[in-house]
Each structure stands twice: as structure tokens, then as C-alpha cells.
Design a protein around this motif. Sequence first.
Motif, PDB file in Angstrom:
ATOM      1  N   GLN B 264      24.493  33.910  77.818  1.00 58.98           N
ATOM      2  CA  GLN B 264      23.296  33.294  78.401  1.00 58.98           C
ATOM      3  C   GLN B 264      22.779  34.081  79.608  1.00 58.98           C
ATOM      4  OE1 GLN B 264      23.065  31.562  81.410  1.00 58.98           O
ATOM      5  NE2 GLN B 264      25.211  31.798  81.969  1.00 58.98           N
ATOM      6  N   HIS B 265      23.632  34.831  80.286  1.00 59.02           N
ATOM      7  CA  HIS B 265      23.138  35.671  81.385  1.00 59.02           C
ATOM      8  C   HIS B 265      22.435  36.916  80.838  1.00 59.02           C
ATOM      9  CE1 HIS B 265      22.670  37.249  85.395  1.00 59.02           C
ATOM     10  NE2 HIS B 265      23.127  38.412  84.972  1.00 59.02           N
ATOM     11  N   LEU B 266      23.032  37.551  79.842  1.00 59.23           N
ATOM     12  CA  LEU B 266      22.429  38.758  79.260  1.00 59.23           C
ATOM     13  C   LEU B 266      21.016  38.456  78.761  1.00 59.23           C
ATOM     14  CD1 LEU B 266      25.448  40.225  77.236  1.00 59.23           C
ATOM     15  CD2 LEU B 266      24.804  40.649  79.613  1.00 59.23           C
ATOM     16  N   ALA B 267      20.800  37.224  78.262  1.00 51.54           N
ATOM     17  CA  ALA B 267      19.488  36.838  77.748  1.00 51.54           C
ATOM     18  C   ALA B 267      18.402  36.985  78.807  1.00 51.54           C
ATOM     19  CB  ALA B 267      19.530  35.400  77.245  1.00 51.54           C
ATOM     20  N   GLY B 268      18.788  36.896  80.067  1.00 56.28           N
ATOM     21  CA  GLY B 268      17.800  36.923  81.140  1.00 56.28           C
ATOM     22  C   GLY B 268      17.547  38.284  81.733  1.00 56.28           C
TER      23      GLY B 268
END
Lengths: 249, 309
Positions: B264-268
Amino acid sequence: MKILVCVKRVLDPQVKARVKADESGVDLANVKMTMNPFCENALEEALRLREAGVVEEIIVASVGGGKTEETLRHGLAMGADRAIQVVTEEMLEPLAIAKVLKQIAEQEGVGMVIAGKQAIDDDSNQTAQMLSALLGWSQATYCSQIKIDGDMATVTREVDAGLETIQVKMPAVMSADLRLNEPRYVKLPDVMKAKRKPMDKIELASLGLDTANRLTTLKVEEPEGRAAGVIVSSVSELVDKLRNEAKVI
Amino acid sequence: MTNLVIVEHDNNEVGAATLHAVTAAQQIGGDIDLLVAGENCASVAEAAAKIAGVSSVKVADDAKFAHHMAENLASLIVEVATGYSHVLASATTFGKNVMPRAAALLDKAQISEIVEVKSPDTFVRPIYAGNALATVQSADTIKMITVRTIKFEPAASEGGSASIEAISGGVDAGLSSWVSQALSNNDQVDLTSAKIVVSGGRGMQSGDNFAMLHSVAAKLGAAVGASRAAVDSGFVPNELQVGQTGKVIAPDLYIAVGISGAIQHLAGMKESKVIVAINNDSEAPIFQVADYGLVADLFEAVPELDAAL
């Protein structure tokens, strides 16, 4: 007050989504599924409202096929009083889900609905807002704090610029952000107890709603990956690369 | 085709995100009108009329729109949307809050966070935290769209000469009222538009330790961001969160410090041009997306970096 908590069964957030070879979608066969994390925040808030004496009964509802029951049982194990599964094997869009939930909310005479702000599979971030619109109720999205006082609620919302506080008239539809609370862990006796709690099943077709999808998914593909990088051995090498190779500082 | 773009603003200035939504409308093709709803927002309308490629600006100047409460604003959008083939807003907490409400009242689907316009009825949008891209075709007569800003260049804010038309409409639903807003520190660089972002994760161990990142950021003219773990731990406020459900950013340089690299962090941040990872765990997933990785104790590496800049 009765409260309706809407939950969704999704791919476990720790599992990386794999696109099917025929590009028709994401492969959900034999992968771990779980309750959408934001939905757990929503349900936890309902439990706390019941503990605070604001809510008497918690109904947890979901729209989906056979295994949706597992997710609802998890909701019952967390502490919801009863569950409603609207049964369909189709993947409905948020607008259709909102139409279904409107009917459930009205039939059950609930005074509030709370949902997760976003499902981590389709990342739509629509259902709570759409349900609020269809019910003609107040809307409070991305809540990180909810205080209910009679027919008014004061809500803190997580917005891009920081925190916004609004007041809404009840009944309201609210959507939960992550900082609203920390969902409780389910203990084994709760799982056993949940098996005996009521679970209503309603066939989608019996509701007589127009739930046709408006969007056609033409294909689902993997995004381009990033090229492999390098490991640098020191801060000075890093600064040198950023200055002279990447030229970004 | 006729496009209506909902302008995000603070009653003084046009929000930068709107310029990206205008570009998406340009790619769809046809006329572009803007809707400015607010209170005492004449300066916003004047600025909006200068955006390149805009035909007309409709202004609803009324106290009931002062704080963009969803119930009131959606009722106006519903009235104005009739006659348009596409209604667009930026996928910010402003657009994400009001657009689905308006879409449902119009009995239309919403196409969330588009990243590409394939044709006037076909769009690409990320799903599963950006681990898959879905190409979707809409059968609706009015296409309700939110636009992921990083995938569309901003339209020129000068050069246009659109007409300005005052309109009335919408209802005061009386359902909600604005109380207050706790804004982030305005002295700092805006996270969503910064060229360089320095982000900290759980590895920072405390909010106080973020001072190290602020020092590096100040030298680079960078904004400070954070992972969800750092926000959940109370190190920093929510508006710093970069990720699937926080802000999605694409700076020229993203420096991830003490961030493991959860999906979910990489998505940002994975659209950033250059990614640097500083982490003491060589197995951390963040290194798989990093252009430059430094396996080191951040409490030694960050002060050293600060001194080297």
C-alpha cells in the motif's frame, strides 16, 4: 439506535494481486481473502458506539457469493449482533451496491450506516457517498473521530490538507478512515459464539433493483515494472550518483 | 463532447489539482466548461477563466457552497451536469467526497482515479493498489470521472479567455455544517507538488526523529512525507501519508527512510522518477523498486547525508 455496517470480502492486503494470463481480471482462486481493512475500522466503531450506549443493535451486511458468509461470520465474531448476506455471484459496481444497501437500511430502520472509506481491491471509494445520496442522508467521509450527541454528530475527517471537523444531522452515512480506531482481535470463543448468531440470506434478484453494471472491463493488465536499481556502499556514493548520474539534486 | 470540470478551490485560488483534471478533459476532446461553487469566490472564477482551453466558467457564488459540503455541492453538480457528456474532478479528498454523491443522484457510475484516456468512453484506472491496471468502457450518457493528477500534466494556468457566467441553483440541504480545519504547516513544501520528497517510516521510531528528515528536506527544497506505519504510530499527522489510501505522488526524487515498502505504500510513490531507499534491512521490499539503495542504519546515514548536502 440500530446501525448498519457494510463490509466487503477482498484479497488479503498482504497478498500481491496477480493478473490472470488472459487479462480478464485478477486471479482470486486459492488466495487468502479477508474483510476489507477499512470495513473492520467501521465495524469496530459500531462496537464502541454500542459499548458507549449510543447503539443498541449492530447489523453487518455484505453483497456477494457463497464465501461472503465467512466474512460476515468474522464480523459476528468481532461482535455484530446479526448478519445479512445479499447473495449474488455477480461483481456489482458501487452504484448497484448502494442501491441494495439503501433497501436494507430502510427495511431495517437503522439510524446510521457506517462503511469503510474504500475497498482495497477496486479502490473505488464511492459506496458510502452513493448510499448517503440515495438515502438523502448526511454524509461524513474519511472519519478519524465520531462523536454522536442525540440527533447531531461531530466528525473529524482526514482530508488532503489535514483534519476537517464538521457537524452532521442524524441519520447519517459515514465512512471510516484508518485512524478512527484499532480493530479488536477476535478470540476463539467469539468465533464459536458467532456460529450461533443469526445470518439472513436474501437473493439479490428478490429485491427487484436495477443493478446492471455500467462499466465493461475490457482488460486488466500488470503495470510496467521498474528496472532494477543498484545498491550503493556509502552516503557519499549515493550523493555522487544523485548529483552526477540521476542529476536530481 | 462537452466536458464540465468541477474546480477545487479555497474561495481565493484555483487548486493546482484542477489543472490536471482540465488536461484529462482536453484529452477526451470537445468543449470544456468549469464550475466554480463557493462563497465570495470571484477571484477563483477570474483565475479559472484564464486556464488554457476553457470555453466558459459557471460561477455559483452562495453561502451554501462556502465550505463545499457534499450534500449542497452535489445538488448543484446534478443540475449543471445535464447537457454534459463528461463531468470531471480531481481525485483529491474534495473530488472523491462529492463526485460519487452527484453520480448516484444522476444514476450514473463513477470511474474513479483515471490514469489514461483511451477514447471518450474508455479509460484506464489502477486497481489493487496499482498492482493491476483496468481498462473500462462506460455505457453511461454522462461519464462521472475523477482524475489521478500525477498521470496528467497540468493545463496552462494562463492564456485562456473564457466567459464567466453567474448561475444559481442547488439546494441548502441543511444536513451538515463546517466547524473547523486544522491545516498543516504552510511554511512547508506541498507534498503533492514537490519535486523532491523525503519520507520516513516506522524505522524513524518517533516523531522527534523526523527533525532529521526536515533538515535534509530543507536543504533540498523538499517536502516531508511518511508511510502509513509512521502515521498510525502517531509520529506525524495524517496529511503526510503517502500510499494507496493517502496521497499518490510522483516527484523527481523520492527518498524513503526506514520504510519497508508495503504494497500500500508503494502504490503511492512508485511512479517517482528516481527512488532512493535507506534501510538497515537488506531484504526490505522497498529495495526492489529503488534506483539507489543504501543498506545502513538511518540514524547514521541521515545525519551523514545532511552534512554532505
